[in-house]
Design a protein around this motif. Structure first.
Motif, PDB file in Angstrom:
ATOM      1  N   PHE A 250     -11.431  -6.662  -0.543  1.00  0.00           N
ATOM      2  CA  PHE A 250     -11.384  -6.557  -2.008  1.00  0.00           C
ATOM      3  C   PHE A 250     -11.638  -7.872  -2.728  1.00  0.00           C
ATOM      4  CE2 PHE A 250      -8.454  -3.563   0.029  1.00  0.00           C
ATOM      5  CZ  PHE A 250      -9.219  -2.426  -0.162  1.00  0.00           C
ATOM      6  N   TRP A 251     -12.014  -8.897  -1.970  1.00  0.00           N
ATOM      7  CA  TRP A 251     -12.360 -10.177  -2.579  1.00  0.00           C
ATOM      8  C   TRP A 251     -13.723 -10.584  -2.030  1.00  0.00           C
ATOM      9  CZ3 TRP A 251      -7.601  -8.634  -1.144  1.00  0.00           C
ATOM     10  CH2 TRP A 251      -6.624  -8.653  -2.146  1.00  0.00           C
TER      11      TRP A 251
ATOM     12  N   ALA B 154      -4.685   0.151  -6.949  1.00  0.00           N
ATOM     13  CA  ALA B 154      -5.475  -0.967  -7.485  1.00  0.00           C
ATOM     14  C   ALA B 154      -4.544  -2.101  -7.903  1.00  0.00           C
ATOM     15  CB  ALA B 154      -6.314  -0.494  -8.674  1.00  0.00           C
ATOM     16  N   ALA B 155      -3.412  -1.742  -8.531  1.00  0.00           N
ATOM     17  CA  ALA B 155      -2.450  -2.775  -8.953  1.00  0.00           C
ATOM     18  C   ALA B 155      -1.825  -3.453  -7.731  1.00  0.00           C
ATOM     19  CB  ALA B 155      -1.371  -2.148  -9.837  1.00  0.00           C
TER      20      ALA B 155
ATOM     21  N   ALA C  60       0.844  -1.209   0.000  1.00  0.00           N
ATOM     22  CA  ALA C  60       0.000   0.000   0.000  1.00  0.00           C
ATOM     23  C   ALA C  60       0.875   1.253   0.000  1.00  0.00           C
ATOM     24  CB  ALA C  60      -0.935  -0.013   1.207  1.00  0.00           C
ATOM     25  N   ALA C  61       1.948   1.224   0.805  1.00  0.00           N
ATOM     26  CA  ALA C  61       2.799   2.412   0.913  1.00  0.00           C
ATOM     27  C   ALA C  61       3.519   2.716  -0.399  1.00  0.00           C
ATOM     28  CB  ALA C  61       3.818   2.216   2.028  1.00  0.00           C
TER      29      ALA C  61
ATOM     30  N   ALA D 251      -1.990  -7.429  -6.623  1.00  0.00           N
ATOM     31  CA  ALA D 251      -0.763  -8.225  -6.430  1.00  0.00           C
ATOM     32  C   ALA D 251      -0.701  -8.862  -5.041  1.00  0.00           C
ATOM     33  CB  ALA D 251       0.456  -7.326  -6.633  1.00  0.00           C
ATOM     34  N   PHE D 252      -1.605  -8.466  -4.164  1.00  0.00           N
ATOM     35  CA  PHE D 252      -1.560  -8.914  -2.769  1.00  0.00           C
ATOM     36  C   PHE D 252      -2.195 -10.293  -2.629  1.00  0.00           C
ATOM     37  CE2 PHE D 252      -3.594  -8.510   1.597  1.00  0.00           C
ATOM     38  CZ  PHE D 252      -2.422  -8.751   2.286  1.00  0.00           C
ATOM     39  N   THR D 253      -1.467 -11.211  -2.012  1.00  0.00           N
ATOM     40  CA  THR D 253      -2.006 -12.575  -1.880  1.00  0.00           C
ATOM     41  C   THR D 253      -2.285 -12.927  -0.417  1.00  0.00           C
ATOM     42  OG1 THR D 253       0.256 -13.393  -1.810  1.00  0.00           O
ATOM     43  CG2 THR D 253      -0.858 -13.479  -3.955  1.00  0.00           C
ATOM     44  N   GLY D 254      -2.127 -11.953   0.481  1.00  0.00           N
ATOM     45  CA  GLY D 254      -2.207 -12.276   1.906  1.00  0.00           C
ATOM     46  C   GLY D 254      -3.597 -12.293   2.516  1.00  0.00           C
TER      47      GLY D 254
END
Ligand code: URA
Length: 271
Positions: free
Chosen positions: A160-161, A84-85, A74-75, A89-92
């Motif tokens: 976001f999911w 948004a990208a 995020a930072a 890319a975040f899988t956590g």
């Protein structure tokens, strides 16, 4: 009857009917890749206690890792497109492995004066990759348009999911996604925030009151670093309004108060 059982197409129809039955009952997501062996003999109470203790440690470690990764990603974003990208890319977030087909981040004016935050994507949002595009979203759009707010909002969610079966996201899932929500707030620097429903209001404001008490009242949302703050107004979720249309009038009052605040008037809604 015996002929039907011997006919393989009959098995297929039975499976289809069973799936339709579960879908009608609201079960529309498969949670585990592997089947659960329910014939397994229950472990002794002592073994259960050990399993419980380790289960409560492991997610904590994983949550810490995921939170660190979310904060780092995020930072690194300086625009909402980059954010948004970063989300994609975040899988956590555990929700990303529970049947959601894609990340759903935000839509709207990237220079908006109002940040609108909902609960989490539903089935239509998951299909289209955009928040609030299903029935509740269409109602939200109509209400925003009537209040003259259409071009003044950027819309996102606390997660976001899509949660399986459209359940409410857990506080842990919301906490893991919070660095992205906070970064959206910091990038946009909105003049006001609209929180849709109890799950969004409680997660963002870190309060535990019911939505009926919270709605219509301004609260200060201030990031920990203190650099960004804005007045935040909780209101009822549009999905609730689809079930309880008589509640539209209080949301309408909240939206008018929001529009008035943006236009410089201090009109308090009746609570
Ligand atoms: N409900 C939400 O809270 N968010 C969406 O994006 C859609 C429905």
């Amino acid at each position: 009857m015996n002929d039907q059982i011997a006919d393989p197409s009959h098995d297929y129809r039975v499976a289809e009917a069973l799936l339709a039955f579960w879908a009608d009952a609201g079960v529309d997501a498969c949670l585990e890749d592997a089947p659960i062996d329910r014939t397994h003999v229950a472990p002794a109470p002592a073994a259960k206690a050990v399993a419980r203790a380790t289960a409560s440690v492991t997610p904590l470690v994983q949550t810490g890792d995921a939170l660190g990764e979310a904060r780092r990603l995020a930072a690194s974003a300086t625009t909402l497109d980059e954010l948004a990208a970063a989300v994609a890319a975040f899988t956590g977030c555990p929700l990303s492995g529970m049947g959601a087909t894609q990340a759903v981040f935000g839509r709207g004016n990237p220079d908006a004066s109002v940040l609108v935050i909902g609960e989490g994507p539903g089935a239509e949002e998951d299909r289209q990759g955009q928040p609030f595009v299903g029935k509740a979203g269409q109602l939200l759009d109509r209400m925003l348009a009537s209040a003259g707010l259409t071009d003044r909002v950027f819309i996102t969610n606390t997660v976001f999911w899509r949660p399986p079966g459209n359940r409410t996201p857990t506080p842990q899932e919301q906490a893991i996604c919070a660095p992205f929500v906070e970064r959206a707030f910091a990038i946009l620097k909105p003049r006001a925030v609209l929180l849709l429903g109890a799950a969004a209001a409680k997660s963002v404001l870190q309060v535990d009151e019911g939505i009926m008490r919270l709605r219509g009242n301004w609260r200060d949302w201030r990031l920990a670093e203190g650099a960004v703050s804005a007045p935040a107004m909780p209101t009822l979720h549009p999905a609730f309004l689809l079930r309880q249309p008589q509640a539209k009038k209080v949301v309408w009052a909240d939206l008018l108060a929001l529009a008035a605040r943006l236009d410089g008037e201090m009109l308090e809604p009746d609570s």
